[in-house]
Design an enzyme around this catalytic site. Structure first.
Site, PDB file in Angstrom:
ATOM      1  N   TRP A   4      46.434  30.900  36.919  1.00  0.00           N
ATOM      2  CA  TRP A   4      47.227  31.812  37.926  1.00  0.00           C
ATOM      3  C   TRP A   4      48.609  31.193  38.158  1.00  0.00           C
ATOM      4  O   TRP A   4      49.492  32.291  38.253  1.00  0.00           O
ATOM      5  CB  TRP A   4      46.627  31.987  39.319  1.00  0.00           C
ATOM      6  CG  TRP A   4      47.288  32.942  40.183  1.00  0.00           C
ATOM      7  CD1 TRP A   4      47.172  34.240  40.296  1.00  0.00           C
ATOM      8  CD2 TRP A   4      48.390  32.837  41.011  1.00  0.00           C
ATOM      9  NE1 TRP A   4      47.950  34.785  41.142  1.00  0.00           N
ATOM     10  CE2 TRP A   4      48.719  33.814  41.864  1.00  0.00           C
ATOM     11  CE3 TRP A   4      48.769  31.546  41.660  1.00  0.00           C
ATOM     12  CZ2 TRP A   4      49.813  33.866  42.838  1.00  0.00           C
ATOM     13  CZ3 TRP A   4      49.928  31.445  42.519  1.00  0.00           C
ATOM     14  CH2 TRP A   4      50.110  32.675  43.189  1.00  0.00           C
ATOM     15  N   HIS A   5      48.918  30.121  38.338  1.00  0.00           N
ATOM     16  CA  HIS A   5      50.059  29.464  38.711  1.00  0.00           C
ATOM     17  C   HIS A   5      51.031  29.749  37.522  1.00  0.00           C
ATOM     18  O   HIS A   5      52.257  29.700  37.740  1.00  0.00           O
ATOM     19  CB  HIS A   5      49.872  28.137  39.018  1.00  0.00           C
ATOM     20  CG  HIS A   5      49.569  27.878  40.628  1.00  0.00           C
ATOM     21  ND1 HIS A   5      48.199  28.127  40.945  1.00  0.00           N
ATOM     22  CD2 HIS A   5      50.228  27.836  41.776  1.00  0.00           C
ATOM     23  CE1 HIS A   5      48.143  28.090  42.201  1.00  0.00           C
ATOM     24  NE2 HIS A   5      49.490  27.854  42.652  1.00  0.00           N
ATOM     25  N   GLY A   6      50.579  29.905  36.242  1.00  0.00           N
ATOM     26  CA  GLY A   6      51.452  29.713  35.213  1.00  0.00           C
ATOM     27  C   GLY A   6      50.838  29.688  33.774  1.00  0.00           C
ATOM     28  O   GLY A   6      49.882  29.209  33.544  1.00  0.00           O
TER      29      GLY A   6
END
Length: 466
Positions: free
Chosen positions: A322-324
């Protein structure tokens, strides 16, 4: 429009004045227009995406309220999830997946060309997508009724203080607030202003100062040695905390001035005594989202121990992704998942001691583990992360200070932050605590420090890229 830009410092007071001047029944309309104006300051065309996500989840929830058949309800929910995450995948993960597949197949001398899409990642797409999908799921599980007013629901998805970097609000908390009659509350406005001042201090005095040193080290890893990389990694831990925690404080403060209560997103995470405790304090809105919508549906704690551990790993791998769209984030999420599993395995064997020394040892140990994972989060790629770890253990030498002014100012801001967090964490009661002169002097001092040593280069908040 960045919170630390002149445009926002002009935008927000104007919005507040107009908001409280117009009749209550029209305020949600004004806030909706202001929110879309705020978002369109980055890339106007991408307002279509947030509207599309809003429309899909609204329509899904509308149908869910009308349909009783379980199979049809599941189809509706799955359709809403697939459509929303499909948009997120296209803009954020498609190129990452195709590049990874190409490199994997190329290793076996298999050449496959995938179509490429040169798409700019819309600001905050992960945040508003999760917020909208969470609403669909809550309606599906009958945690709340479908919102009949499409405009108010659109405002819930696009509410400008928390639109691009959270907190990721729940419909059960925020949505009903748009239907309440709000009267200007002086005490609430003062509380919100204090949060905003502290948020700006965290961002421009601490985070943006530390980032200058961190970037100079992490962008030139081969030039630096063990002490420098250790300090840079510690600085990054506080940089990302102050960057994102600062944004959350400003967002919560702005919402509070407008009469709305957003959920707490950070609670002094570096005072955590173990890794699960850290995730109860760090990015709370996202942690609870993954717990409620990923971990628990996978079975949570209601399954065998092996399945529970697998659920933890899966949840944190998804959190990392989700973060990248980068393997460094996946590794970061995986490491945090492993730490959760290890703690869960050894928890029954812990010796429970409660004194200041053991608490301090636990806090320091947890910080070291969490800070180790931040290496992968900050490194430009996996190879750089491995190089940082190697250099920490093998490359010795004197500490690099860089620009002395940057280092000293950043350190001063960091000390103030730590003292403030210690005061809040330990719940000290001081004789002058309720003295208004002391309180106003404190916030006046913070404001002066913001103006004197703050970095005003329009630096973007780290979590905007997610």
């Amino acid at each position: 429009m960045l919170f630390n830009s002149f445009n926002y410092l002009l935008f927000f007071p104007v919005v507040c004045v107009i908001y409280y001047l117009i009749p209550n029944k029209f305020r949600w309309v004004f806030l909706l227009l202001a929110s879309y104006f705020f978002y369109m300051n980055w890339e106007p065309i991408y307002a279509i995406l947030i509207f599309l996500s809003t429309f899909i989840t609204y329509l899904c929830a509308f149908k869910l309220d009308k349909v009783k058949d379980i199979k049809v309800r599941k189809v509706l929910l799955i359709a809403s999830i697939i459509l929303n995450f499909g948009i997120l995948f296209l803009f954020k993960y498609y190129n990452f997946l195709t590049d990874s597949l190409f490199n994997f197949l190329n290793y076996f001398n298999i050449r496959v060309r995938f179509p490429e899409f040169k798409l700019l990642l819309p600001v905050g797409i992960s945040f508003y997508t999760f917020q909208a999908v969470g609403y669909s799921i809550d309606v599906y599980y009958n945690k709340l009724k479908h919102e009949n007013n499409f405009g108010k629901y659109a405002l819930f998805v696009s509410f400008f203080p928390q639109l691009v970097a959270g907190p990721i609000e729940r419909a059960t908390n925020l949505l009903p607030q748009f239907s309440k009659e709000i009267v200007f509350n002086y005490a609430k406005a003062i509380e919100g202003t204090k949060l905003i001042i502290w948020g700006y201090f965290m961002k421009v005095v601490v985070a943006d100062r530390l980032s200058i040193y961190v970037d100079s080290v992490y962008n030139n890893i081969n030039m630096h040695n063990s002490p420098t990389l250790i300090i840079a990694t510690i600085f990054f831990a506080f940089q990302i905390y102050c960057d994102f925690g600062g944004y959350s404080n400003i967002a919560i403060g702005c919402a509070k001035i407008l009469g709305f209560d957003l959920m707490t997103n950070f609670c002094r995470p570096y005072f955590a005594k173990n890794c699960p405790d850290f995730w109860h304090r760090w990015h709370i809105s996202l942690s609870t989202w993954f717990k409620d919508y990923v971990y628990i549906p996978l079975g949570g704690n209601r399954v065998s121990k092996k399945q529970k551990y697998l659920n933890l790993i899966i949840t944190f791998l998804v959190s990392g992704l989700w973060h990248g769209a980068n393997w460094t984030f996946v590794i970061w999420g995986g490491l945090n998942g492993i730490f959760q599993v290890v703690y869960s395995i050894f928890k029954p064997f812990r010796i429970k001691l409660s004194n200041r020394f053991t608490n301090l040892i636990q806090i320091i140990s947890t910080f070291i583990l969490i800070d180790f994972t931040w290496i992968f989060f900050r490194a430009n790629n996996s190879a750089d992360a491995i190089k940082v770890i190697q250099n920490i253990f093998t490359k010795h030498g004197p500490l690099f200070f860089g620009d002395n002014k940057v280092f000293i100012y950043g350190f001063i801001g960091l000390i103030i932050l730590i003292i403030k967090d210690i005061y809040d964490e330990c719940s000290f009661t001081l004789t002058f605590e309720n003295n208004k002169i002391i309180k106003y002097t404190w916030y006046a001092t913070l404001t002066i420090l913001i103006l004197m040593i703050g970095v005003f280069d329009g630096g973007q908040f780290i979590y905007f890229q997610f």
